[in-house]
Motif scaffolding. Sequence first.
Motif, mmCIF file in Angstrom:
data_model
loop_
_atom_site.group_PDB
_atom_site.id
_atom_site.type_symbol
_atom_site.label_atom_id
_atom_site.label_comp_id
_atom_site.label_asym_id
_atom_site.label_seq_id
_atom_site.Cartn_x
_atom_site.Cartn_y
_atom_site.Cartn_z
ATOM 1 N N ALA A 28 47.968 39.085 32.265
ATOM 2 C CA ALA A 28 47.035 40.159 32.611
ATOM 3 C C ALA A 28 45.680 39.547 32.939
ATOM 4 O O ALA A 28 45.248 38.589 32.306
ATOM 5 N N ARG A 29 45.055 40.111 33.956
ATOM 6 C CA ARG A 29 43.692 39.707 34.285
ATOM 7 C C ARG A 29 42.961 40.878 34.919
ATOM 8 O O ARG A 29 43.571 41.787 35.461
ATOM 9 N N GLU A 30 41.662 40.801 34.836
ATOM 10 C CA GLU A 30 40.830 41.870 35.371
ATOM 11 C C GLU A 30 40.306 41.455 36.738
ATOM 12 O O GLU A 30 39.831 40.329 36.914
ATOM 13 N N ASN A 31 40.399 42.358 37.717
ATOM 14 C CA ASN A 31 39.898 42.028 39.047
ATOM 15 C C ASN A 31 38.413 42.377 39.145
ATOM 16 O O ASN A 31 37.809 42.884 38.200
ATOM 17 N N GLY A 34 37.149 45.756 38.139
ATOM 18 C CA GLY A 34 37.274 46.118 36.735
ATOM 19 C C GLY A 34 38.634 46.664 36.354
ATOM 20 O O GLY A 34 38.818 47.137 35.238
ATOM 21 N N ASN A 35 39.591 46.621 37.271
ATOM 22 C CA ASN A 35 40.949 47.086 36.978
ATOM 23 C C ASN A 35 41.743 45.967 36.332
ATOM 24 O O ASN A 35 41.622 44.805 36.708
ATOM 25 N N LEU A 36 42.573 46.336 35.384
ATOM 26 C CA LEU A 36 43.425 45.362 34.712
ATOM 27 C C LEU A 36 44.709 45.211 35.515
ATOM 28 O O LEU A 36 45.445 46.175 35.728
#
Length: 121
Positions: A28-31, A34-36
């Motif tokens: 998981a990472r945040e773009n 700000g979306n996961l």
Amino acid sequence: MAYFKINNTDYSMYVNKLLIDTKHKYTARENAAGNLMVKYITKKRNIQVGIIPLDATALKSLVEELNKGGAQFTKSITFLNPETNALETVTCIIPINSIEYYTVQADKVMTKAFSFTCEEL
């Protein structure tokens, strides 16, 4: 019916619990917005096996099977898959197996009920 085997040897008659935990692996990472963002990778299972109290003969057979292979510590486990209700074979490791004696007498040796976990590779 056989529902638990180690290296094609049936130990179903000694099993009192078969618990299959499924662990999902993902990243998981945040773009920048700000979306996961989640990416599914795979799933791995931990099979927890409970064993009834055993006498010396049955214990010897099971312990030899658990320790067979020496440096090659992977085991082939066949278990009843609750999702398909069919036997499934996976390759596992058994990192820890602890056995506690209930009674040790000259003519009778018994262990307490114990359990071990098989971690799918």
